[in-house]
Scaffold this active site. Sequence first.
Site, PDB file in Angstrom:
ATOM      1  N   ASP A  79       0.860  -1.187   0.000  1.00 31.22           N
ATOM      2  CA  ASP A  79       0.000   0.000   0.000  1.00 31.22           C
ATOM      3  C   ASP A  79       0.890   1.227   0.000  1.00 31.22           C
ATOM      4  O   ASP A  79       1.946   1.252   0.635  1.00 31.22           O
ATOM      5  CB  ASP A  79      -0.958  -0.010   1.192  1.00 31.22           C
ATOM      6  CG  ASP A  79      -0.250  -0.076   2.537  1.00 31.22           C
ATOM      7  OD1 ASP A  79       0.121   0.987   3.072  1.00 31.22           O
ATOM      8  OD2 ASP A  79      -0.070  -1.197   3.060  1.00 31.22           O
ATOM      9  N   ASP A 168      -9.850   3.420   5.608  1.00 32.88           N
ATOM     10  CA  ASP A 168      -8.780   3.398   6.605  1.00 32.88           C
ATOM     11  C   ASP A 168      -9.281   4.131   7.843  1.00 32.88           C
ATOM     12  O   ASP A 168      -9.357   5.365   7.871  1.00 32.88           O
ATOM     13  CB  ASP A 168      -7.546   4.081   6.012  1.00 32.88           C
ATOM     14  CG  ASP A 168      -6.383   4.163   6.994  1.00 32.88           C
ATOM     15  OD1 ASP A 168      -6.520   3.668   8.126  1.00 32.88           O
ATOM     16  OD2 ASP A 168      -5.349   4.748   6.621  1.00 32.88           O
ATOM     17  N   GLU A 170      -8.563   4.453  11.795  1.00 30.43           N
ATOM     18  CA  GLU A 170      -7.538   4.136  12.792  1.00 30.43           C
ATOM     19  C   GLU A 170      -7.259   5.363  13.644  1.00 30.43           C
ATOM     20  O   GLU A 170      -8.036   6.320  13.644  1.00 30.43           O
ATOM     21  CB  GLU A 170      -6.261   3.663  12.098  1.00 30.43           C
ATOM     22  CG  GLU A 170      -5.715   4.680  11.086  1.00 30.43           C
ATOM     23  CD  GLU A 170      -4.353   4.312  10.549  1.00 30.43           C
ATOM     24  OE1 GLU A 170      -3.397   4.272  11.363  1.00 30.43           O
ATOM     25  OE2 GLU A 170      -4.228   4.070   9.327  1.00 30.43           O
TER      26      GLU A 170
END
Length: 280
Positions: A79, A168, A170
């Site tokens: 990634d 994503d 987090e």
Amino acid sequence: MTVLRPGSPRSPHSFRPRRTAVLVTALLAALSCALPLTPADAASVPARGSAYLGMGVLAHDGSAGTPTTGDAVQTEGVDVSAHQGNVAWSTLWGSGVRWAYTKGTEGTYYTNPYFAQQYNGAYNVGMIRGAYHFATPDTTSGATQANYFADHGGGWSRDGKTLPGALDIEWNPYGAACYGKSASQMVSWIADFVDTYRARTGRYPVIYTATSWWTQCTGNYGGFAANDPLWIARYASDPGTLPAGWPYQTMWQYTSSGPTVGDHDKFNGALDRVQALANG
């Protein structure tokens, strides 16, 4: 009759210095909250847009052990974000990397300036590729960010080479870990993103997270496991305990210090399973 003198224990005037001190303390505290960050404080907060997959993993979960795969077949992936700049995709292909995710967007204020080279470059060497969105739940709604993502590279097409977009979600690199939200508010925000993305693209997004963050900030909610593939972040010898509901991970980000570019991942299956996810 007793005459009270200023400053005597029973005189009302004796309370004035104490009251004044309390008021001054409160005023200073309020002013300190309103003052801008000092240069040292500001230097510790990254610039908006600079976040990337796993930005907080090392700081919060650390790194231990060398990844082991056992007997399971796994397919190597990477990634990337603007931090990697123009990526040497042919080198990665030669090393065995077969799939890739590129950061497309963050919040509703950032698009990756290297997105075209990274996203199309992976495709052009034969990789199966996808895009990811770095969530900032404290700036705008999940639906607003899902639409922004879909409008700026996060879409999906049934070409056999495009993975569904990834969310994503987090640690907040710019402030409070859970973005100032309660567990139920965070779950609602994620659901808003997931539902909107599916309405826009016909696919459920992949959810990228770390078990420690998910437990802290969603209360270890298990309701997304039925539809959203899990991409787990853990820099260790195995993926460890997964968030509630998911019996296995679809992808595992296992290091931030892999060859050619930093973040390397393993897909939980052979290449035909990566293709199956791309095909929906």
